[in-house]
Enzyme design. Structure first.
Site, PDB file in Angstrom:
ATOM      1  N   GLY A 210       0.819  -1.200   0.000  1.00 21.76           N
ATOM      2  CA  GLY A 210       0.000   0.000   0.000  1.00 21.76           C
ATOM      3  C   GLY A 210       0.854   1.251   0.000  1.00 21.76           C
ATOM      4  O   GLY A 210       1.974   1.262  -0.529  1.00 21.76           O
ATOM      5  N   SER A 211       0.347   2.285   0.601  1.00 22.54           N
ATOM      6  CA  SER A 211       1.010   3.586   0.591  1.00 22.54           C
ATOM      7  C   SER A 211       2.188   3.621   1.553  1.00 22.54           C
ATOM      8  O   SER A 211       2.300   2.791   2.463  1.00 22.54           O
ATOM      9  CB  SER A 211       0.017   4.678   0.982  1.00 22.54           C
ATOM     10  OG  SER A 211      -0.361   4.527   2.346  1.00 22.54           O
ATOM     11  N   GLY A 215       2.392   1.943   5.203  1.00 24.11           N
ATOM     12  CA  GLY A 215       3.498   1.059   5.550  1.00 24.11           C
ATOM     13  C   GLY A 215       4.216   1.509   6.798  1.00 24.11           C
ATOM     14  O   GLY A 215       4.625   0.689   7.642  1.00 24.11           O
ATOM     15  N   GLU A 234       5.612  -3.523   0.658  1.00 25.33           N
ATOM     16  CA  GLU A 234       5.639  -3.184  -0.763  1.00 25.33           C
ATOM     17  C   GLU A 234       4.861  -1.879  -0.908  1.00 25.33           C
ATOM     18  O   GLU A 234       3.633  -1.872  -0.813  1.00 25.33           O
ATOM     19  CB  GLU A 234       5.015  -4.303  -1.599  1.00 25.33           C
ATOM     20  CG  GLU A 234       5.811  -5.598  -1.545  1.00 25.33           C
ATOM     21  CD  GLU A 234       5.273  -6.670  -2.481  1.00 25.33           C
ATOM     22  OE1 GLU A 234       4.520  -6.316  -3.413  1.00 25.33           O
ATOM     23  OE2 GLU A 234       5.600  -7.855  -2.274  1.00 25.33           O
TER      24      GLU A 234
END
Length: 473
Positions: A210-211, A215, A234
């Site tokens: 995600g963003s 994260g 990721e």
């Protein structure tokens, strides 16, 4: 009880709703996973792989229903949904094909002394919490969910509120194939409950996609938990491309336009900035703009649409503002607004936009756009291109476009980029693609950890050394 409701992007109508569990219910879910994992880990690896192959068959039975569901959940044109299914199956089959070798014991016979035996086992971590995104919900979740289960872990699978059905389909195919229900559990969670699960000591690893801000929250929650648990992140990208003076422009333009605008640019590895050598800059921009103008922006449920809405009204407004700010700073927008009349403020429809006269003082060249916008900047050398490509807080992928067939110097040029670019993947003459045999990873704000390839199994297991002294007399 609170409820999450998925809003269909193109018409802003409610699509499906799910009820959030209580904290007590989540505690029970985690406990079931912890207990089930112990039994699942004892199932022979070969048998787990056979169940994985049955899962692929079960999932393939659903492939006709998935494209429209995806369109209604996150807005991708229905004509493009089959591609995500194909990619999902490709990654599944590859990770299953290497599982037995990737998870096999590693013997040390070449260096063993007489009377000793040593080897390294790969053992499961325990309970893995997978937090999946909405933009490629099947393609991204397969990177962690299936390898985690094949490796002997139990999985708590949290889909995005935008795409709740995707995780449910995934889990249904797994249980029909023979995975015990408590080994794969779908959980729809509030942000608060998500952090609660991350912090739980019975959860051994967290895989988040995600963003950057999301994260960071997950990493902080995990760091504050009792014990030390692994976290795979990721995150975002601001992926660049360099077009060399000998690039085949027809091919390069077509690939980069698709890399920039597929899924309305809502991909962590979408092309968001392009650096073109001055010798071909004008030709490249002309061809890029001409192809962009042919896109059909509209209702994603219609077969003729190849560019759908972005995921939300808030996202649409953020993207428009980034373009507006760049233009105020001197950028030039090359796509007339009236060419895509459906793309109006107050809607989720955002027209594809090509910006020139851009530089790195502008947010559009530094901050993730996650929309159908690309900036094109002229450069005079490969060194200038490398410097600009690295001038980013992100480092996911980068691509180089040159005539590898006819120019003997192209390999030297490419290797220079491979050595100097600060990214997880470097492409030559392609972009926006994950090869399951290669490690998918990023540097800087694009995250940490690895998925896919044999290294993806390493992230979801731990090494356990066995040291035996046979002769004691």
């Amino acid at each position: 009880m609170s409820v999450q409701t998925t809003i269909t992007p193109h018409n802003q109508q409610p699509y499906v709703s799910r009820t959030y569990p209580s904290q007590q219910e989540i505690d029970e879910v985690i406990q079931k996973a912890a207990v089930a994992q112990k039994a699942w880990a004892k199932v022979p690896l070969k048998e787990r792989v056979e169940i994985g192959n049955k899962f692929v068959t079960e999932f393939e039975k659903m492939k006709e229903e998935i494209p429209l569901e995806l369109s209604l959940q996150m807005g991708r044109p229905v004509s493009q949904g089959a591609g995500e299914v194909r990619g999902f199956l490709e990654r599944s089959n590859y990770m299953l094909s290497i599982a037995e070798s990737a998870l096999a014991d590693v013997p040390l016979t070449d260096t063993d002394k007489p009377g000793f035996r040593r080897y390294i086992k790969r053992v499961p971590l325990g309970v893995v919490f997978v937090i999946a995104p909405w933009n490629f919900p099947y393609l991204v979740s397969i990177n962690s969910v299936l390898p985690a289960i094949i490796a002997g872990n139990a999985v708590l699978f949290k889909p995005s509120p935008q795409t709740p059905i995707t995780a449910e389909r995934f889990a249904t195919a797994l249980t029909r194939a023979g995975v015990p229900q408590d080994v794969i559990q779908v959980v729809h969670l509030t942000p608060e409950l998500t952090n609660y699960v991350v912090k739980d000591k019975r959860v051994d690893f967290v895989s988040f996609t995600g963003s950057v801000s999301g994260g960071r929250s997950v990493a902080e929650a995990a760091a504050g938990a009792s014990g030390f648990k692994g976290v795979g992140l990721e995150l975002g990208g601001k992926d660049p491309a360099y077009v060399a003076p000998d690039a085949k422009l027809e091919y390069t333009v077509a690939e980069l336009v698709d890399g920039a605008f597929f899924n309305s640019g809502q991909s962590c590895c979408a092309i968001e900035r392009i650096y073109v050598h001055e010798k071909v800059y004008d030709q490249f921009v002309e061809k890029f703009v001409a192809l962009t103008k042919t896109y059909k922006l509209g209702d994603p449920t219609l077969a003729e649409t190849n560019l759908g809405p972005v995921v939300s009204l808030a996202s649409a407004e953020r993207i428009r503002k980034q373009v507006e700010d760049a233009v105020k700073q001197g950028a030039k927008a090359l796509i007339p607004e009236d060419l895509f009349p459906i793309a109006k403020p107050g809607t989720t429809y955002v027209a594809p936009q090509v910006l020139v006269h851009v530089n790195h003082s502008m947010g559009v060249m530094k901050e993730e756009t996650f929309g159908p916008v690309v900036g094109i900047q002229k450069v005079s050398s490969e060194d200038e291109a490398i410097k600009l490509m690295n001038d980013s807080p992100y480092g996911l992928t980068a691509s180089v476009w040159t005539n590898a067939e006819e120019n003997p110097e192209s390999e030297r040029l490419f290797e220079k980029f491979v050595d100097e670019l600060e990214t997880g993947t470097v492409f030559l003459n392609r972009c926006d693609y994950l090869d399951p045999a290669l490690a998918w990873t990023g540097v800087k704000d694009s995250g940490r950890g690895v998925s896919l390839s044999k290294f993806g199994y390493d992230q979801l297991t731990r090494a356990k050394s066995v040291h035996m002294k046979i002769k004691t007399g």
